[in-house]
Design a protein around this motif. Structure first.
Motif, short mmCIF file in Angstrom:
data_model
loop_
_atom_site.label_atom_id
_atom_site.label_comp_id
_atom_site.label_asym_id
_atom_site.label_seq_id
_atom_site.Cartn_x
_atom_site.Cartn_y
_atom_site.Cartn_z
N ARG A 99 0.83 -1.21 0.00
CA ARG A 99 0.00 0.00 0.00
C ARG A 99 0.86 1.25 0.00
NH1 ARG A 99 -4.52 1.61 4.60
NH2 ARG A 99 -4.90 3.75 3.86
N LEU A 100 1.98 1.22 0.71
CA LEU A 100 2.89 2.36 0.71
C LEU A 100 3.44 2.62 -0.69
CD1 LEU A 100 4.85 1.71 4.01
CD2 LEU A 100 3.41 3.67 3.54
N ARG A 119 8.91 -0.82 3.68
CA ARG A 119 8.57 -1.39 4.99
C ARG A 119 7.23 -0.81 5.38
NH1 ARG A 119 14.08 0.00 6.90
NH2 ARG A 119 13.11 1.75 7.98
N GLY A 120 6.37 -1.64 5.93
CA GLY A 120 5.08 -1.16 6.39
C GLY A 120 5.16 -0.54 7.77
N GLY A 126 10.05 1.75 11.40
CA GLY A 126 9.26 2.80 10.76
C GLY A 126 9.06 2.52 9.28
N PRO A 127 7.99 3.08 8.71
CA PRO A 127 7.69 2.83 7.30
C PRO A 127 8.62 3.58 6.36
CG PRO A 127 6.10 4.35 8.23
CD PRO A 127 6.95 3.88 9.38
N MET A 128 8.87 3.00 5.19
CA MET A 128 9.69 3.65 4.19
C MET A 128 9.40 3.04 2.82
SD MET A 128 12.52 2.15 2.56
CE MET A 128 12.68 0.38 2.35
N ILE A 129 9.69 3.81 1.78
CA ILE A 129 9.61 3.36 0.41
C ILE A 129 10.86 3.83 -0.31
CG2 ILE A 129 8.18 3.28 -1.68
CD1 ILE A 129 6.79 5.18 1.21
N SER A 130 11.44 3.01 -1.18
CA SER A 130 12.55 3.46 -2.00
C SER A 130 12.49 2.75 -3.34
CB SER A 130 13.89 3.19 -1.31
OG SER A 130 14.13 1.81 -1.20
N GLY A 131 13.11 3.33 -4.33
CA GLY A 131 13.12 2.75 -5.66
C GLY A 131 13.83 3.66 -6.63
N VAL A 132 13.64 3.38 -7.92
CA VAL A 132 14.23 4.17 -8.98
C VAL A 132 13.10 4.71 -9.84
CG1 VAL A 132 15.77 4.18 -10.97
CG2 VAL A 132 16.34 2.79 -8.97
#
Length: 420
Positions: A99-100, A119-120, A126-132
């Motif tokens: 969902r994040l 991570r939810g 703690g939550p996080m989002i990463s990518g390219v």
């Protein structure tokens, strides 16, 4: 405390030498700014921070399949890491990683997010989002993290100190309801030894920090730049971190059940504004003590620091010179590493004194320091540079303070008053 922090290779060689002056990394104690460090071949192995003005991203991201943990070396991307409580109890209604990622894709203005990891909110880190992100203008690493901090911690959105960190621009905006937003446009490496840019938007509201990082390369480090600037304009970064879609995420960030800590070091006197803390050491008194010990007749053009670290830029009429101090109690467990046999002299009171004159990486750069340790492990180390800023070029032949002056500061009995 300012929120921009990362592990060691965010720093250039100058940082490494300055951190060696600050100490040796120790697993049982949080590693802070210039306070402690280990250098191998001029590259620092340090967990920052940050700070006292040193800004960089916190490593939360990982390579594909990393589940949010760092992996794959230079292919990794990162989102900011923040202070973590000693224990946390995730609230009901956890928001999962999928969902994040979906929400992030929704709020970014354009482009396709690939290599996404997250991570939810149930994760205690703690939550996080990463990518390219690929918007057709060049692939760019991006990351977004959330953490809960102590109430009224607007210091998480303070711009860095330009004496310690160089950057292109930084603004702080006060928003309704006590919120605050910092937009930082700088570089992955403060010494700019690589052209990788790092832009950040750090948003604080009601104890929650939302921290966005974006690079102009497909990885935070170790990859050629793919575009002139990171993929978001400052206005777009503001819209991303303040988006209403993040409200459920912010509400679900794990809430500490105990005292606030930073990496397991409660009441750390290295924190800005900290008073008497570890072993009764008055970290807040380091800076005024240091300033009182500077030789007379020098013009002080800048000063700063916090906790166990302080600096001043002094001018004797021949150009600015950066002078730094670290005062560190309870360093006896690394005494043999800092003061190997034959590398020091001993004063009548048992204080060990090591004197160093070194060349820096830049042509003509000079770094002098006097490292001292009193019986019981109380260490004071003072450094002088022949340049006015941490990442600037040499502007004079030698530091403004001679070795005897640096030594007089380091061995002053005034430091004993800080350790109750």
């Amino acid at each position: 405390m300012a929120a921009l922090r990362r592990t060691g290779d965010a720093f250039g060689s100058d940082d490494g030498r300055r951190l060696v002056a600050g100490g040796v990394a120790r697993g049982r104690r949080r590693v802070v700014r210039r306070r402690v460090g280990v250098v191998t071949g001029g590259v620092l192995g340090l967990a920052l921070v940050s700070v006292g003005g040193v800004y960089a991203a916190g490593a939360l991201g990982g390579g594909a399949g990393g589940g949010g943990d760092r992996g794959n070396g230079g292919s990794s991307v990162a989102a900011p890491d923040g202070p973590r409580p000693s224990t946390s109890v995730p609230p009901a209604g956890d928001i999962g990683a999928d969902r994040l990622i979906a929400t992030f894709r929704k709020v970014v203005p354009r482009g396709e997010l690939t290599d996404a990891v997250a991570r939810g909110t149930a994760d205690e880190r703690g939550p996080m989002i990463s990518g390219v992100l690929d918007d057709g203008q060049g692939r760019a690493a991006v990351g977004l993290g959330f953490y809960r901090t102590a109430p009224n911690s607007v210091g998480t959105t303070e711009c860095p100190d330009k004496v310690i960190n160089t950057y292109d621009d930084c603004t702080v905006e006060k928003l309704p309801g006590g919120a605050q937003l910092m937009i930082y446009q700088g570089y992955e490496y403060p010494d700019r030894r690589e052209p990788t840019k790092l832009w950040r938007a750090t948003y604080y509201k009601n104890g929650i920090v939302t921290d966005l990082s974006a690079w102009n390369a497909p990885a935070e480090k170790g990859a050629p730049v793919s575009r002139t600037d990171p993929p978001f304009t400052p206005a777009e970064m503001k819209r991303i971190v303040t988006a209403e879609e993040w409200r459920p995420v912010a509400a679900a960030v794990p809430d500490p059940s105990g005292a606030w800590q930073n990496d397991g070091d409660p009441a750390d006197p290295g924190q800005p504004g900290a008073g008497t803390g570890r072993d009764g050491f008055d970290g807040a008194a380091v800076r005024p003590t240091f300033m009182s010990l500077l030789p007379k007749g020098l013009e002080v053009t800048a000063e700063g620091g916090d906790g166990e670290y302080a600096y001043a830029v002094v001018d004797d009429g021949e150009g600015g010179s950066l002078v730094e101090v670290n005062a560190q109690p309870d360093m006896s467990d690394v005494e043999s590493q800092l003061f190997p046999e034959g590398s020091y002299t001993t004063l009548p009171d048992g204080t060990k004194v090591a004197v160093h004159k070194r060349r820096g990486d830049k042509p003509g750069e000079v770094w002098w320091n006097v490292d001292t340790m009193r019986p019981g492990g109380y260490r004071v180390v003072v450094s002088g540079w022949n340049k006015a800023t941490a990442h600037g070029d040499p502007n004079r032949a030698e530091p403004a303070l001679g070795m005897e002056q640096l030594k007089a500061i380091a061995i002053s009995e005034k430091w004993l008053k800080l350790k109750q």
